[in-house]
Design a protein around this motif. Structure first.
Motif, mmCIF file in Angstrom:
data_model
loop_
_atom_site.group_PDB
_atom_site.id
_atom_site.type_symbol
_atom_site.label_atom_id
_atom_site.label_comp_id
_atom_site.label_asym_id
_atom_site.label_seq_id
_atom_site.Cartn_x
_atom_site.Cartn_y
_atom_site.Cartn_z
ATOM 1 N N ARG A 195 29.411 9.644 -9.982
ATOM 2 C CA ARG A 195 28.624 10.856 -10.262
ATOM 3 C C ARG A 195 27.178 10.724 -9.757
ATOM 4 N NH1 ARG A 195 33.138 12.842 -10.083
ATOM 5 N NH2 ARG A 195 34.377 13.060 -11.978
ATOM 6 N N ALA A 196 26.604 9.538 -9.861
ATOM 7 C CA ALA A 196 25.259 9.337 -9.325
ATOM 8 C C ALA A 196 25.249 9.493 -7.809
ATOM 9 C CB ALA A 196 24.728 7.963 -9.724
ATOM 10 N N MET A 197 26.255 8.935 -7.144
ATOM 11 C CA MET A 197 26.305 8.999 -5.688
ATOM 12 C C MET A 197 26.552 10.421 -5.190
ATOM 13 S SD MET A 197 25.659 6.134 -4.199
ATOM 14 C CE MET A 197 26.281 6.546 -2.571
ATOM 15 N N GLU A 198 27.517 11.117 -5.792
ATOM 16 C CA GLU A 198 27.877 12.434 -5.269
ATOM 17 C C GLU A 198 26.791 13.474 -5.513
ATOM 18 O OE1 GLU A 198 31.555 13.457 -7.089
ATOM 19 O OE2 GLU A 198 30.683 13.888 -9.049
ATOM 20 N N THR A 199 25.936 13.255 -6.526
ATOM 21 C CA THR A 199 24.863 14.207 -6.817
ATOM 22 C C THR A 199 23.510 13.739 -6.308
ATOM 23 O OG1 THR A 199 24.575 13.161 -8.991
ATOM 24 C CG2 THR A 199 25.993 15.123 -8.884
ATOM 25 N N ASN A 200 23.444 12.483 -5.858
ATOM 26 C CA ASN A 200 22.181 11.858 -5.451
ATOM 27 C C ASN A 200 21.146 11.965 -6.574
ATOM 28 O OD1 ASN A 200 20.796 10.439 -3.262
ATOM 29 N ND2 ASN A 200 19.377 12.169 -3.310
ATOM 30 N N THR A 201 21.544 11.470 -7.741
ATOM 31 C CA THR A 201 20.673 11.515 -8.912
ATOM 32 C C THR A 201 20.654 10.163 -9.611
ATOM 33 O OG1 THR A 201 22.480 12.173 -10.378
ATOM 34 C CG2 THR A 201 21.174 13.951 -9.383
ATOM 35 N N VAL A 202 19.697 10.043 -10.526
ATOM 36 C CA VAL A 202 19.729 8.987 -11.528
ATOM 37 C C VAL A 202 20.664 9.466 -12.640
ATOM 38 C CG1 VAL A 202 18.403 7.636 -13.189
ATOM 39 C CG2 VAL A 202 17.366 8.305 -11.001
ATOM 40 N N ILE A 223 33.311 2.287 -26.839
ATOM 41 C CA ILE A 223 33.299 1.271 -25.781
ATOM 42 C C ILE A 223 31.888 0.857 -25.370
ATOM 43 C CG2 ILE A 223 35.520 2.029 -24.884
ATOM 44 C CD1 ILE A 223 33.974 3.272 -22.516
ATOM 45 N N GLY A 224 30.864 1.573 -25.876
ATOM 46 C CA GLY A 224 29.517 1.217 -25.444
ATOM 47 C C GLY A 224 29.340 1.499 -23.960
ATOM 48 N N HIS A 225 28.941 0.458 -23.212
ATOM 49 C CA HIS A 225 28.743 0.552 -21.764
ATOM 50 C C HIS A 225 27.697 1.603 -21.388
ATOM 51 C CE1 HIS A 225 31.791 -2.033 -19.547
ATOM 52 N NE2 HIS A 225 31.791 -2.429 -20.806
ATOM 53 N N SER A 226 26.708 1.818 -22.252
ATOM 54 C CA SER A 226 25.575 2.660 -21.878
ATOM 55 C C SER A 226 24.923 2.063 -20.640
ATOM 56 C CB SER A 226 24.571 2.740 -23.025
ATOM 57 O OG SER A 226 25.177 3.321 -24.162
ATOM 58 N N GLN A 227 24.461 2.942 -19.725
ATOM 59 C CA GLN A 227 23.967 2.424 -18.450
ATOM 60 C C GLN A 227 23.095 3.433 -17.718
ATOM 61 O OE1 GLN A 227 27.465 2.177 -15.497
ATOM 62 N NE2 GLN A 227 28.481 2.365 -17.499
ATOM 63 N N VAL A 228 22.311 2.898 -16.805
ATOM 64 C CA VAL A 228 21.489 3.711 -15.904
ATOM 65 C C VAL A 228 21.884 3.336 -14.485
ATOM 66 C CG1 VAL A 228 19.167 4.268 -15.120
ATOM 67 C CG2 VAL A 228 19.585 3.839 -17.557
ATOM 68 N N VAL A 229 22.253 4.345 -13.707
ATOM 69 C CA VAL A 229 22.803 4.137 -12.364
ATOM 70 C C VAL A 229 22.082 5.054 -11.394
ATOM 71 C CG1 VAL A 229 24.906 4.234 -10.971
ATOM 72 C CG2 VAL A 229 25.051 3.617 -13.375
ATOM 73 N N MET A 230 21.877 4.585 -10.173
ATOM 74 C CA MET A 230 21.361 5.478 -9.138
ATOM 75 C C MET A 230 21.931 5.088 -7.779
ATOM 76 S SD MET A 230 17.281 4.507 -8.950
ATOM 77 C CE MET A 230 16.959 5.869 -7.818
ATOM 78 N N PRO A 231 21.886 6.004 -6.813
ATOM 79 C CA PRO A 231 22.459 5.709 -5.498
ATOM 80 C C PRO A 231 21.835 4.466 -4.866
ATOM 81 C CG PRO A 231 21.978 8.042 -5.706
ATOM 82 C CD PRO A 231 21.359 7.380 -6.894
ATOM 83 N N ALA A 257 15.026 10.365 -2.165
ATOM 84 C CA ALA A 257 14.836 10.947 -0.835
ATOM 85 C C ALA A 257 15.444 10.051 0.242
ATOM 86 C CB ALA A 257 13.347 11.155 -0.552
ATOM 87 N N HIS A 258 15.383 8.738 0.035
ATOM 88 C CA HIS A 258 15.948 7.797 0.997
ATOM 89 C C HIS A 258 17.481 7.823 0.946
ATOM 90 C CE1 HIS A 258 12.015 6.125 1.901
ATOM 91 N NE2 HIS A 258 11.787 6.032 0.611
ATOM 92 N N SER A 259 18.034 7.807 -0.271
ATOM 93 C CA SER A 259 19.502 7.836 -0.381
ATOM 94 C C SER A 259 20.066 9.171 0.120
ATOM 95 C CB SER A 259 19.949 7.556 -1.804
ATOM 96 O OG SER A 259 19.342 8.443 -2.726
ATOM 97 N N ALA A 260 19.308 10.248 -0.031
ATOM 98 C CA ALA A 260 19.756 11.540 0.471
ATOM 99 C C ALA A 260 19.927 11.520 1.999
ATOM 100 C CB ALA A 260 18.784 12.639 0.073
ATOM 101 N N LYS A 261 19.008 10.827 2.671
ATOM 102 C CA LYS A 261 19.092 10.733 4.131
ATOM 103 C C LYS A 261 20.315 9.919 4.574
ATOM 104 C CE LYS A 261 14.103 11.066 4.860
ATOM 105 N NZ LYS A 261 12.871 10.330 5.293
ATOM 106 N N ILE A 262 20.717 8.964 3.736
ATOM 107 C CA ILE A 262 21.829 8.092 4.094
ATOM 108 C C ILE A 262 23.165 8.775 3.831
ATOM 109 C CG2 ILE A 262 22.964 5.886 3.609
ATOM 110 C CD1 ILE A 262 20.162 4.880 2.682
ATOM 111 N N TYR A 263 23.307 9.369 2.632
ATOM 112 C CA TYR A 263 24.616 9.835 2.179
ATOM 113 C C TYR A 263 24.786 11.346 2.118
ATOM 114 C CZ TYR A 263 25.261 4.968 0.836
ATOM 115 O OH TYR A 263 25.371 3.611 0.868
ATOM 116 N N HIS A 264 23.691 12.086 2.260
ATOM 117 C CA HIS A 264 23.784 13.543 2.107
ATOM 118 C C HIS A 264 23.093 14.251 3.272
ATOM 119 C CE1 HIS A 264 25.336 13.278 -2.046
ATOM 120 N NE2 HIS A 264 24.591 12.201 -2.102
ATOM 121 N N MET A 265 23.347 13.773 4.479
ATOM 122 C CA MET A 265 22.713 14.350 5.666
ATOM 123 C C MET A 265 23.205 15.787 5.877
ATOM 124 S SD MET A 265 22.897 11.072 8.246
ATOM 125 C CE MET A 265 22.166 12.012 9.569
#
Length: 265
Positions: A195-202, A223-231, A257-265
């Motif tokens: 979800r972080a990758m496809e939306t280019n979000t934190v 299950i816990g597993h709380s987390q912070v993820v970004m592209p 902005a950098h990950s957007a250039k890589i994965y969301h051109m």
């Protein structure tokens, strides 16, 4: 922009709002002491599961008022977890983003209800993206994580941070954990990255903690597993257990902005 996010993996006192509110305030105070900008709570953090008991629905907005007072008192933005609230359009599972001035900047009604919730709650239909002091944000709730279409709607609105309060237990797939006892943990970890990758979000995923045992003999093992993820950077912080805890993670939304250039051109 750099933002410090306090994630509260909270053990809910079942149907005991006064006890939960007392402990929630302690966590908010601790997050403020650690200079967090935003503090995030899990789904059902005030009441716990209500099993369709409509007398447990918040009909007065008391929970919103409580969090507004906390935000003002501790000068911190709060993602309120969730509370089932009565509205003119029906009973909804709601989460709110409240800023340090006590202003509600965004409210979200859970679009994709868990099967047991569908018998007494109405699903939301809107997916608002709203401006905060730390960028454009959105909220989803727990079961929404399984549905890519809601994240596509968020992406089109240009969100930078997505907050996901959750109450996700090991018992969700019933007998399947006998085949793989970590099936839900693996699923959630994969969903957060995706979800972080496809939306280019934190993506800030905040789950409840501990084990809930009910009078009918049923059990919820969170299950816990709380987390912070970004592209690109991937999982910046993850709690690999289901115990109650808090962590503060700093993220830099300028990197999107950098990950957007890589994965969301």
């Amino acid at each position: 922009m750099k933002v410090r996010i306090a994630v509260i993996q909270f053990k809910i006192a079942h149907q005991n709002p006064p006890e939960n509110q007392k402990r929630i305030e302690r966590f908010i105070a601790r997050a403020a002491y650690k200079k967090a900008d935003v503090v995030v709570f899990p789904e059902d953090c005030i009441m716990g599961s209500i099993f369709g008991d409509l007398s447990k629905i918040d009909t007065t907005g008391a929970v919103r008022t409580f969090f507004i007072e906390m935000a003002r008192k501790y000068q911190i933005d709060i993602v309120t977890g969730t509370r089932m609230e009565r509205h003119p359009e029906g009973d909804l599972s709601m989460s709110h983003y409240i800023n340090a001035k006590g202003e509600i900047l965004g409210s979200y009604a859970k679009n994709h209800l868990y099967p047991s919730e569908r018998t007494f709650l109405k699903p939301g239909t809107e997916v608002p993206v709203f401006q905060t002091a730390f960028g454009k944000a959105a909220i989803v709730i727990c079961w929404d994580m399984l549905f890519p279409e809601i994240f596509e709607r968020i992406k089109k609105q240009g969100a930078e941070i997505i907050y996901c309060p959750s109450y996700w237990s090991r018992e969700i797939p019933h007998a399947m954990p006998k085949r793989d006892k970590l099936s839900e943990e693996r699923l959630l970890d994969a969903l957060c990255i995706t979800r972080a990758m496809e939306t280019n979000t934190v993506l800030v995923y905040t789950n409840a903690a501990g084990v809930q045992k009910y009078k009918d003999g049923s059990v919820d093992t969170l299950i816990g597993h709380s987390q912070v993820v970004m592209p690109v950077l991937g999982t910046m912080k993850r709690v690999n257990h289901y115990r109650e805890t808090m962590f503060v993670q700093e993220v830099d939304t300028d990197l999107l902005a950098h990950s957007a250039k890589i994965y969301h051109m």
